[in-house]
Design a protein around this motif. Structure first.
Motif, PDB file in Angstrom:
ATOM      1  N   ALA A 120       0.828  -1.206   0.000  1.00 44.77           N
ATOM      2  CA  ALA A 120       0.000   0.000   0.000  1.00 44.77           C
ATOM      3  C   ALA A 120       0.862   1.256   0.000  1.00 44.77           C
ATOM      4  N   ALA A 121       1.963   1.228   0.749  1.00 43.32           N
ATOM      5  CA  ALA A 121       2.867   2.383   0.784  1.00 43.32           C
ATOM      6  C   ALA A 121       3.505   2.619  -0.586  1.00 43.32           C
ATOM      7  N   CYS A 122       3.926   1.544  -1.245  1.00 42.67           N
ATOM      8  CA  CYS A 122       4.492   1.677  -2.593  1.00 42.67           C
ATOM      9  C   CYS A 122       3.485   2.312  -3.549  1.00 42.67           C
ATOM     10  N   GLN A 123       2.250   1.830  -3.500  1.00 46.56           N
ATOM     11  CA  GLN A 123       1.230   2.351  -4.403  1.00 46.56           C
ATOM     12  C   GLN A 123       0.903   3.808  -4.092  1.00 46.56           C
ATOM     13  N   GLN A 124       0.942   4.189  -2.823  1.00 46.91           N
ATOM     14  CA  GLN A 124       0.691   5.587  -2.479  1.00 46.91           C
ATOM     15  C   GLN A 124       1.771   6.491  -3.063  1.00 46.91           C
ATOM     16  N   LEU A 125       3.021   6.086  -2.929  1.00 42.25           N
ATOM     17  CA  LEU A 125       4.115   6.885  -3.487  1.00 42.25           C
ATOM     18  C   LEU A 125       4.020   6.954  -5.005  1.00 42.25           C
ATOM     19  N   ILE A 126       3.669   5.848  -5.623  1.00 41.40           N
ATOM     20  CA  ILE A 126       3.533   5.822  -7.083  1.00 41.40           C
ATOM     21  C   ILE A 126       2.441   6.792  -7.533  1.00 41.40           C
ATOM     22  N   ARG A 127       1.332   6.824  -6.806  1.00 41.65           N
ATOM     23  CA  ARG A 127       0.213   7.710  -7.169  1.00 41.65           C
ATOM     24  C   ARG A 127       0.524   9.177  -6.888  1.00 41.65           C
ATOM     25  N   ASP A 128       1.154   9.431  -5.755  1.00 43.68           N
ATOM     26  CA  ASP A 128       1.245  10.807  -5.270  1.00 43.68           C
ATOM     27  C   ASP A 128       2.453  11.586  -5.760  1.00 43.68           C
ATOM     28  N   VAL A 129       3.544  10.898  -6.029  1.00 41.24           N
ATOM     29  CA  VAL A 129       4.813  11.590  -6.265  1.00 41.24           C
ATOM     30  C   VAL A 129       5.089  11.704  -7.766  1.00 41.24           C
ATOM     31  N   ASP A 130       5.324  12.912  -8.207  1.00 45.07           N
ATOM     32  CA  ASP A 130       5.741  13.150  -9.589  1.00 45.07           C
ATOM     33  C   ASP A 130       7.259  13.012  -9.677  1.00 45.07           C
ATOM     34  N   GLY A 131       7.720  12.358 -10.699  1.00 45.19           N
ATOM     35  CA  GLY A 131       9.157  12.208 -10.876  1.00 45.19           C
ATOM     36  C   GLY A 131       9.736  11.113 -10.013  1.00 45.19           C
ATOM     37  N   ASP A 132      11.065  11.146  -9.861  1.00 43.27           N
ATOM     38  CA  ASP A 132      11.762  10.118  -9.103  1.00 43.27           C
ATOM     39  C   ASP A 132      11.477  10.255  -7.604  1.00 43.27           C
ATOM     40  N   ILE A 133      11.598   9.138  -6.896  1.00 38.85           N
ATOM     41  CA  ILE A 133      11.340   9.114  -5.456  1.00 38.85           C
ATOM     42  C   ILE A 133      12.670   9.063  -4.717  1.00 38.85           C
ATOM     43  N   ALA A 134      12.918  10.092  -3.914  1.00 43.13           N
ATOM     44  CA  ALA A 134      14.159  10.183  -3.154  1.00 43.13           C
ATOM     45  C   ALA A 134      13.923   9.769  -1.707  1.00 43.13           C
ATOM     46  N   GLU A 135      15.022   9.583  -0.976  1.00 41.53           N
ATOM     47  CA  GLU A 135      14.903   9.198   0.426  1.00 41.53           C
ATOM     48  C   GLU A 135      14.140  10.249   1.223  1.00 41.53           C
ATOM     49  N   GLU A 136      14.328  11.525   0.862  1.00 43.27           N
ATOM     50  CA  GLU A 136      13.629  12.597   1.566  1.00 43.27           C
ATOM     51  C   GLU A 136      12.112  12.464   1.404  1.00 43.27           C
ATOM     52  N   THR A 137      11.681  11.945   0.253  1.00 47.73           N
ATOM     53  CA  THR A 137      10.249  11.766   0.022  1.00 47.73           C
ATOM     54  C   THR A 137       9.696  10.688   0.934  1.00 47.73           C
ATOM     55  N   VAL A 138      10.415   9.582   1.063  1.00 46.82           N
ATOM     56  CA  VAL A 138       9.974   8.503   1.950  1.00 46.82           C
ATOM     57  C   VAL A 138       9.923   9.001   3.393  1.00 46.82           C
ATOM     58  N   THR A 139      10.937   9.782   3.793  1.00 48.32           N
ATOM     59  CA  THR A 139      10.953  10.327   5.152  1.00 48.32           C
ATOM     60  C   THR A 139       9.776  11.267   5.369  1.00 48.32           C
ATOM     61  N   LYS A 140       9.457  12.064   4.360  1.00 50.59           N
ATOM     62  CA  LYS A 140       8.329  12.997   4.465  1.00 50.59           C
ATOM     63  C   LYS A 140       7.015  12.238   4.656  1.00 50.59           C
ATOM     64  N   TYR A 141       6.852  11.168   3.903  1.00 53.77           N
ATOM     65  CA  TYR A 141       5.588  10.416   3.971  1.00 53.77           C
ATOM     66  C   TYR A 141       5.504   9.532   5.198  1.00 53.77           C
ATOM     67  N   TYR A 142       6.603   8.888   5.542  1.00 57.62           N
ATOM     68  CA  TYR A 142       6.526   7.847   6.562  1.00 57.62           C
ATOM     69  C   TYR A 142       7.446   8.067   7.750  1.00 57.62           C
ATOM     70  N   GLY A 143       8.208   9.151   7.712  1.00 56.51           N
ATOM     71  CA  GLY A 143       9.031   9.487   8.862  1.00 56.51           C
ATOM     72  C   GLY A 143       9.992   8.389   9.270  1.00 56.51           C
ATOM     73  N   GLY A 144      10.688   7.790   8.300  1.00 54.27           N
ATOM     74  CA  GLY A 144      11.563   6.665   8.614  1.00 54.27           C
ATOM     75  C   GLY A 144      10.732   5.501   9.107  1.00 54.27           C
ATOM     76  N   ARG A 145      10.741   5.279  10.419  1.00 54.40           N
ATOM     77  CA  ARG A 145       9.949   4.190  11.007  1.00 54.40           C
ATOM     78  C   ARG A 145       8.735   4.718  11.767  1.00 54.40           C
ATOM     79  N   VAL A 146       8.415   5.992  11.583  1.00 59.88           N
ATOM     80  CA  VAL A 146       7.313   6.563  12.356  1.00 59.88           C
ATOM     81  C   VAL A 146       5.992   5.890  12.027  1.00 59.88           C
ATOM     82  N   GLU A 147       5.677   5.751  10.751  1.00 60.62           N
ATOM     83  CA  GLU A 147       4.388   5.180  10.394  1.00 60.62           C
ATOM     84  C   GLU A 147       4.263   3.720  10.831  1.00 60.62           C
ATOM     85  N   VAL A 148       5.337   2.969  10.641  1.00 60.11           N
ATOM     86  CA  VAL A 148       5.231   1.579  11.070  1.00 60.11           C
ATOM     87  C   VAL A 148       5.106   1.496  12.587  1.00 60.11           C
ATOM     88  N   SER A 149       5.774   2.411  13.321  1.00 62.64           N
ATOM     89  CA  SER A 149       5.611   2.438  14.759  1.00 62.64           C
ATOM     90  C   SER A 149       4.169   2.726  15.128  1.00 62.64           C
TER      91      SER A 149
END
Length: 350
Positions: free
Chosen positions: A198-227
Motif C-alpha cells: 500500500a505504501a508503494c502504491q501511495q508513493l507511485i500515485r502521489d509523487v511526480d518524478g523520481d522518489i528520493a529518500e527525503e520523500t519517503v521520510t516525508k511520507y513515513y518518517g523513517g519508522r514513524v508510520e510503522v511504529s
C-alpha cells in the motif's frame, strides 16, 4: 532437475512440489487459460493475480460473467453449471477459493473437469498451499491435463525478498526510486507486506518524478508510520501494557502524534465498515471498495470487540485527533488516554 525459481519481482517460481509440465506465470503479469492455479500463501500476490486475470478477460469482452465458488462449501454440479456456455456465449470466469480445504464433491468434479474444460470458460483455482488436500487435482493439473497454467505466490519473508517485492512495484509502474529510499521504505514496513504494498502504491500515485529518500521520510518518517501501526495493532488486540510500551518507544523515536492518531483512525474505520457483515470477503471487499486482505485483517482485528466498545474507541480517537491538533495542551496524555480506552475497551478511568 532444479525447480524453477523467481524473486518477489515476479516470474517463474518454486512451487514446493515435484517438477511441473505447465507454464509458470508471474503474478505481476497474469494471463488467462482454461485452468489457472494460483498457488501459495502470499495473499497480496494472489489477489493481484486474480484481479489481473479478471481485468484481462473483461478488457477482451465487457460481457464477462464472473462467478465465485467456495471449494469447501460446494454444491454438486456447480462447476459444470457455471462453466457451460450461456445462450449468448459470453465468456465465463469461475473463481474457486479454498481449494486447500475442498470437499470430496468438488475434488471429484474438478478432476473430471480437467479432462473436458468448457470452451470460453476460465476456471481459477486458489490454493494457499496450507495442506496437501486436493493433491490429486494439483498433480493432474501440473501434469498438463486441461491445458492450465500456474501462478506461484510464494511467501515473502526475507529482507531481500521484500526489497525485490518493493522494487518490482516501482518497476512495474515505470517509476524510479533511489536505493536509499527503497531501503528506508522496506525497513519502515518490514512486518507487513500488505502495508508495504500500500505504501508503494501511495508513493507511485502521489509523487511526480523520481522518489528520493527525503520523500519517503516525508511520507513515513523513517519508522514513524510503522511504529504507529505497531502501537495500533497492539492496542486493538487488547494488549494494554505492551501498547503503552510501544507508544512510548514510538514517541522516543520521534513519532509525531498526528500520524499516530491517523493510524488508529484508519484501522478503526475499516473495522467499523466490516463489523456485522457476514458475506464472503471477496464480495464484501468489492462492495465496499476495499481489498480482500483488508476485509480479512479487519475481521481478525474485530475479535473480542462489540458495537459498544468499537463506538468508544472511535469516540476516543476522534477526541485525540482534535487534541493532538491543538485542542489540548498535552498531546502525549491525549495519546495515552486513547490507547487506554482502545486497549481496555472501556471508558477512560473505569
Amino acid at each position: 532437475m532444479a525447480a524453477p525459481r523467481s524473486s518477489a519481482r515476479g516470474g517463474a517460481a518454486r512451487t514446493g512440489t515435484k517438477a511441473t509440465k505447465i507454464p509458470q506465470v508471474s503474478w505481476r503479469d497474469p494471463r488467462p487459460a482454461p485452468l489457472v492455479l494460483v498457488f501459495g500463501p502470499e495473499e497480496v500476490c494472489a489477489e493481484r493475480a486474480i484481479a489481473g486475470i479478471r481485468d484481462y478477460l473483461r478488457a477482451e469482452d465487457p460481457a464477462l460473467e464472473i462467478s465465485d465458488v467456495r471449494a469447501d462449501d460446494y454444491a454438486p454440479g456447480t462447476l459444470l453449471s457455471l462453466t457451460s456456455p450461456s445462450l449468448f456465449g459470453e465468456p465465463r470466469l469461475v473463481r474457486v477459493s479454498g481449494v486447500e480445504k475442498c470437499s470430496d464433491a468438488f475434488l471429484n468434479e474438478a478432476v473430471s473437469y480437467l479432462n473436458n474444460p468448457q470452451e470460453g470458460a476460465t476456471v481459477l483455482l486458489r490454493h494457499t498451499g496450507a495442506s496437501v488436500r486436493a493433491k490429486k487435482l494439483l498433480d493432474a493439473l501440473r501434469a498438463g491435463t486441461g491445458g492450465g497454467i500456474e501462478i506461484p505466490c510464494l511467501a515473502v519473508k526475507r529482507d531481500a525478498d521484500r526489497v525485490d517485492f518493493a522494487a518490482g512495484e516501482f518497476a512495474a509502474a515505470k517509476k524510479r526510486i533511489a536505493p536509499a529510499a527503497l531501503r528506508a521504505l522496506v525497513s519502515a514496513f518490514a512486518d507487513d507486506l500488505t502495508e508495504l504494498a500500500a505504501a508503494c502504491q501511495q508513493l507511485i500515485r502521489d509523487v511526480d518524478g523520481d522518489i528520493a529518500e527525503e520523500t519517503v521520510t516525508k511520507y513515513y518518517g523513517g519508522r514513524v508510520e510503522v511504529s504507529a501501526f505497531v502501537v495500533a495493532d497492539t492496542a486493538i488486540s487488547g494488549r494494554y501494557g505492551e501498547a503503552l510500551i510501544a507508544l512510548r518507544h514510538a514517541l522516543d523515536s520521534g513519532a509525531d502524534p498526528v500520524p499516530m492518531v491517523a493510524a488508529f483512525a484508519m484501522k478503526l474505520r475499516t473495522m467499523a465498515r466490516v463489523a456485522g457483515q457476514r458475506e464472503p470477503s471477496r464480495s464484501l471487499a468489492q462492495r465496499l471498495g476495499m481489498k480482500d486482505w483488508q476485509v480479512d485483517r479487519a475481521r481478525r482485528d474485530l475479535n473480542g470487540w462489540n458495537e459498544r466498545s468499537l463506538g468508544l474507541a472511535i469516540q476516543a480517537t476522534a477526541r485525540a485527533d482534535a487534541e493532538v491538533k491543538g485542542a489540548a495542551r498535552d498531546p502525549i496524555f491525549a495519546l495515552e488516554r486513547m490507547v487506554t480506552v482502545i486497549a481496555t475497551r472501556a471508558p477512560f478511568g473505569e
